[in-house]
Structure formats: structure tokens, C-alpha cells
Enzyme design. Structure first.
Site, PDB file in Angstrom:
ATOM      1  N   SER A   1      38.743  32.300  24.481  1.00 27.13           N
ATOM      2  CA  SER A   1      38.873  33.539  25.249  1.00 27.13           C
ATOM      3  C   SER A   1      39.220  33.188  26.686  1.00 27.13           C
ATOM      4  CB  SER A   1      37.571  34.331  25.228  1.00 27.13           C
ATOM      5  OG  SER A   1      37.618  35.424  26.134  1.00 27.13           O
TER       6      SER A   1
ATOM      7  N   TYR B   1      28.868  35.723  26.215  1.00 32.04           N
ATOM      8  CA  TYR B   1      30.155  35.587  25.534  1.00 32.04           C
ATOM      9  C   TYR B   1      31.021  34.547  26.234  1.00 32.04           C
ATOM     10  CZ  TYR B   1      34.649  36.898  23.465  1.00 32.04           C
ATOM     11  OH  TYR B   1      35.863  36.877  22.811  1.00 32.04           O
TER      12      TYR B   1
END
Length: 261
Positions: free
Chosen positions: A144, A157
Site C-alpha cells: 500500500s 494498516y
């Protein structure tokens, strides 16, 4: 022909029931690759697999949680024994539980790392053991762009994706001597269920594209949300011979949202 060399190979894709994972499964299968999809969502996974099988594509589904190392080992051994040697691995499985650090629960933190980081470790370790004996293979981890910059409400995250990114680079360094390449594709905001879950009201996409200065988040210079197919294209590049001298690379596919960090 581009990707012709991949036809007939066996690929394992985690998180294959929805979003980017489902798009990867479909795209690989349509290229003639034998695809094994793993996901913990039994019904969604089976529906996706059945739909692709109805098109004459060779796709298999296994229900498992990637955080369960023994279950993953069992599935990988079954694939190797009954379907064929795994030459391609795409780690897509991921979870997102937003929240401020001060009020973030132990359970959400542990679950985020269990799937996003430990899951990548479990599957990569299990598959790479077989790849080493054959001296070939390609592993791609979907990271990500949040692994590159701080994000308010996304500490778990972002940190878990940063861990998965560095793990994949270390794996690539260890496996390079065995002709196994390991790379990362790092999406930004992509039109999937995970992205939509972060939106409030009807202007979610516009807010992401424009940026949110009050939380120090820049917008997207290309002025659009990515489609899953954009991420798949980058993954296809890494599993093909077109990238046969690239390993330990982290390719941002985020429309410039992290300004090339």
C-alpha cells in the site's frame, strides 16, 4: 506473445474472493494460468470460482485464513501434490480497521498484523520452500502507498503494510540466489469494498481525489481513483518475463498520491 510464457503455470492468489484479489484471479485465469484462490470468505470465494469455471477457466478455491500457518501449509502441499507446482504467488489478502491510536483496540491491532503481515509471511514461506527446489518462481505482494507516508486513523494498516513490504524485500534478497524474484505493488485509493468503507456521504471519491488538508493527506494528481485492473496490470508485469531482472522493487500505483515517495 506477451505473457505467453505464463500459460499453464500454477498461481496461488490470496484474498481472491473480492476486490483486487478477485480481479487478479480473473485476469490470470483468462491468460491460461491455472489459478488457486484462497480466502476466508467461503461463499464469496465459491461464487467467484464457479463463475470463472463456467467460462471454461481452470480455477480452484480453498477456504483459509492466511494468519493460520498450518492451514496454509496444508493447502500449499495439496496444490503441489494434486494441481501442480506453484510458480506464481500473489499475496493480496488484507484487512483494514481504521481508528485513532489512543482508542485502538488490542484485537484490531493484532488482527491487522495477523493478516497483513503474518499472512504474507505464512504464505510466502510455505510456497517459497517449493520454489527453491525448482530454482524458479515469482512472488508479488500487494502492499500500500500508506506504507510510505503517515496516515491519521490508519496506523495499524500502514505499519502492517510497511512490515509486509520490508519482509518481501528481505525475502527477495534471500531467494535471489535461487532465481526467485520478489516484488511489491503498492496501490493507492482503488475502487474496492475496502476503499468504499472509508467514505462518508456521497462525495467520498471527490474527497480522496482532492485531498484532505486537515488530516495532512494530499490528493491524487492524476485526478482519478484507480480501478482494480490498474493494480492487476502492475502485478502481471512482475510475474512475466518482461521483469526478469527486477526483484525487491516496490512499484507505487497511486496516481501520484504519495508524490513518488
Amino acid at each position: 506473445m506477451y505473457f505467453q510464457e505464463c500459460k499453464g503455470k500454477v498461481a496461488l492468489v490470496t484474498g481472491g474472493a473480492q476486490g483486487i484479489g478477485a480481479a487478479v484471479v480473473q485476469s490470470l485465469a483468462k491468460l491460461g494460468i491455472v489459478v488457486v484462490a484462497v480466502d476466508f470468505q467461503t461463499d464469496k470465494l465459491q461464487k467467484h470460482v464457479d463463475a470463472l469455471k463456467s467460462e471454461g477457466l481452470e480455477v480452484y478455491g480453498f477456504t483459509a485464513d492466511v494468519s493460520d500457518g498450518s492451514a496454509i501449509d496444508s493447502i500449499v502441499n495439496t496444490i503441489e501434490r494434486e494441481i501442480g507446482p506453484i510458480e506464481i504467488l500473489v499475496n493480496v489478502a488484507g484487512v483494514l480497521s481504521p481508528g485513532l491510536i489512543e482508542s485502538y483496540s488490542d484485537e484490531d491491532w493484532q488482527r491487522t498484523f495477523a493478516v497483513n503481515s503474518t499472512g504474507v509471511f505464512n504464505v510466502s514461506r510455505s510456497v517459497s520452500k517449493h520454489m527453491v527446489s525448482r530454482k524458479k518462481g515469482s512472488i508479488v505482494t500487494v502492499g500500500s502507498n500508506a506504507a510510505s507516508v503517515p496516515r491519521i486513523n490508519l496506523a495499524a494498516y500502514a505499519a502492517s503494510k510497511a512490515a509486509a513490504t520490508m519482509f518481501t524485500k528481505c525475502l527477495g534478497l534471500e531467494l535471489a540466489q535461487h532465481n526467485i524474484r520478489c516484488n511489491i505493488v503498492a496501490p493507492g485509493s482503488t475502487a474496492t469494498e475496502m476503499q468504499w468503507s472509508l467514505w462518508e456521504g456521497d462525495n467520498g471519491a471527490k474527497s480522496v481525489i482532492d485531498g484532505t488538508p486537515e488530516v495532512f493527506k494530499v490528493g491524487i494528481p492524476l485526478k482519478k481513483i484507480a480501478e482494480p485492473s490498474n493494480i492487476v496490470d502492475a502485478i502481471l508485469f512482475f510475474i512475466s518475463d518482461q521483469s526478469n531482472h527486477i526483484t525487491m522493487s516496490n512499484l507505487l500505483v497511486d496516481g501520484g498520491a504519495t508524490l513518488g515517495v
